[in-house]
Motif scaffolding. Sequence first.
Motif, PDB file in Angstrom:
ATOM      1  N   TYR A 188       8.904  10.060   0.440  1.00  0.00           N
ATOM      2  CA  TYR A 188       8.340  11.061  -0.464  1.00  0.00           C
ATOM      3  C   TYR A 188       9.205  12.324  -0.469  1.00  0.00           C
ATOM      4  O   TYR A 188       9.487  12.893  -1.539  1.00  0.00           O
ATOM      5  N   ARG A 246      -4.753  -0.829  -6.632  1.00  0.00           N
ATOM      6  CA  ARG A 246      -4.474   0.383  -5.865  1.00  0.00           C
ATOM      7  C   ARG A 246      -4.378   1.611  -6.750  1.00  0.00           C
ATOM      8  O   ARG A 246      -3.906   2.670  -6.323  1.00  0.00           O
ATOM      9  N   PHE A 269       6.541   6.728   4.751  1.00  0.00           N
ATOM     10  CA  PHE A 269       6.045   7.340   3.515  1.00  0.00           C
ATOM     11  C   PHE A 269       6.536   8.779   3.398  1.00  0.00           C
ATOM     12  O   PHE A 269       7.047   9.190   2.340  1.00  0.00           O
ATOM     13  N   CYS A 323       2.697   1.781  -3.326  1.00  0.00           N
ATOM     14  CA  CYS A 323       1.809   2.278  -4.384  1.00  0.00           C
ATOM     15  C   CYS A 323       1.424   3.739  -4.141  1.00  0.00           C
ATOM     16  O   CYS A 323       1.270   4.514  -5.093  1.00  0.00           O
ATOM     17  N   ARG A 324       1.262   4.138  -2.881  1.00  0.00           N
ATOM     18  CA  ARG A 324       1.038   5.556  -2.573  1.00  0.00           C
ATOM     19  C   ARG A 324       2.218   6.398  -3.062  1.00  0.00           C
ATOM     20  O   ARG A 324       2.029   7.496  -3.605  1.00  0.00           O
ATOM     21  N   ASP A 362       0.837  -1.208   0.000  1.00  0.00           N
ATOM     22  CA  ASP A 362       0.000   0.000   0.000  1.00  0.00           C
ATOM     23  C   ASP A 362       0.872   1.259   0.000  1.00  0.00           C
ATOM     24  O   ASP A 362       0.614   2.207  -0.758  1.00  0.00           O
ATOM     25  N   ASP A 390       2.090   6.658  -6.840  1.00  0.00           N
ATOM     26  CA  ASP A 390       1.023   7.576  -7.226  1.00  0.00           C
ATOM     27  C   ASP A 390       1.425   9.033  -6.984  1.00  0.00           C
ATOM     28  O   ASP A 390       1.073   9.923  -7.771  1.00  0.00           O
ATOM     29  N   ALA A 391       2.165   9.274  -5.907  1.00  0.00           N
ATOM     30  CA  ALA A 391       2.506  10.646  -5.519  1.00  0.00           C
ATOM     31  C   ALA A 391       3.725  11.197  -6.255  1.00  0.00           C
ATOM     32  O   ALA A 391       3.924  12.412  -6.292  1.00  0.00           O
TER      33      ALA A 391
END
Length: 443
Positions: free
Chosen positions: A385, A297, A381, A267-268, A264, A271-272
């Motif tokens: 990021y 996702r 995360f 994949c976040r 999860d 996506d970001a």
Amino acid sequence: MCAWDDFAGDAKALADLLAADGSGALPPFLFLSQPGVGAADQRRCSELWTRDRRAAAATERRALDFRFRAADGRKIKLGYLSNDFHDHATALLLIETLEAHDRERFCVNAYSYGADDGKAMRRRLIGAFDNFVDIEALSDGDAARAIHRDEVDLLIDLKGFTANARSGILMLRPAPVQVNYLGYPGTLGEDICDYIITDDYVTPLASAGDYSESFAYMPHSYQPRGRAGPIGPRPTRAAMGLPEQGVVFCCFNQAYKFTPEMFDVWCRLLDAVPHSVLWLLGAPMAEGNLRNEAWKRGVNGARLVFAPDMAQDEHLARLQLADLVLDTAPYNAHTTASDALWAGVPIVTCSGSTFPSRVAGSLLRAVGLTELIAVDLDDYFDLAYRLATDPAGLVDLKAKLARNRAGAALFDVPAYTRDLEGLYQSMWNRRSAGLPPALIPAA
């Protein structure tokens, strides 16, 4: 296979197996990667796994009636026990330490029960030991007799409960001191080993009750990692199947360490961070499932890039293409983490409460990059990021790793080996003085 349709149900089935109190039902190695499991549960799992075999071994041990020589000023004889004395991750980590052992103080034997793969590492390993003894064809009892006959003082197990382990040899207690080291990140349970080589990050003192072995603390990381592994020239992205532009997140851990919760987060991140990809080690039985999980996702499954197996020098060379390594939890990267750091690639990890969930943090501490240790998955995360979207900051971080690497404890084989030998000496001194195993603090 990363077939996660009933992940919660599978977790309950494992918990039910543990609660059923059956001997030999739940493999401890499987339990290490299970989310939500504590070190106390891992100890219980190990002891249930071996309960009946330990009882049988106790009878055979009484019949063998091994006696041991008192210390008389001779060299301490070390016996390393494994079936991984070939081109294997454990051998890659340990080879320089074996070669650096002080032969004035120690005699160093190998007891091998694995096949000869014919590769250069096997020949190098044979040359690294004073005696290389092949016990593959021997029964556990005959192997124990051979080890006892050689008057091994410290028998050092490099396997634990990993594939093809022969813990039955250890249960017969062929040496006066037995040590759990490197191959298995957890306790083997009662009456198998006296000590576990560790550090105060992976196993804080407060966790001692979750281990049957006494802690023998290395001053930095418990894990060795030499400097001699060659790093080939950096290949092109295209040659590795990677896009020319975009952040390359990387995780070369084996797929059994992946969990839906970890995926999860990955994949976040995909996506970001536009145009980023996730570079994974090839896993033929899992690749289709992982691509489907990405689509579920909302992420294009084609943004997962799978890498083939390669020789170590080629693997280290390609690692240089990664921008950031994403660790797994609760079973961290171990050899793959130290490989990445040696290749100059930072790794973001999330430390938990068990040995396998704290290894990458231990390695980061040993290279002076503790700022890459997250406290939970939200922090993980945010940290990943922030680095992925700050190219200048990531360049600075890699430069810091490059500067630290030259003097890092993680890569200092002579110092590591002397520290390890200091632990061995302390173990033997206690035995010689008639004292039971106990905590050996870092020097």
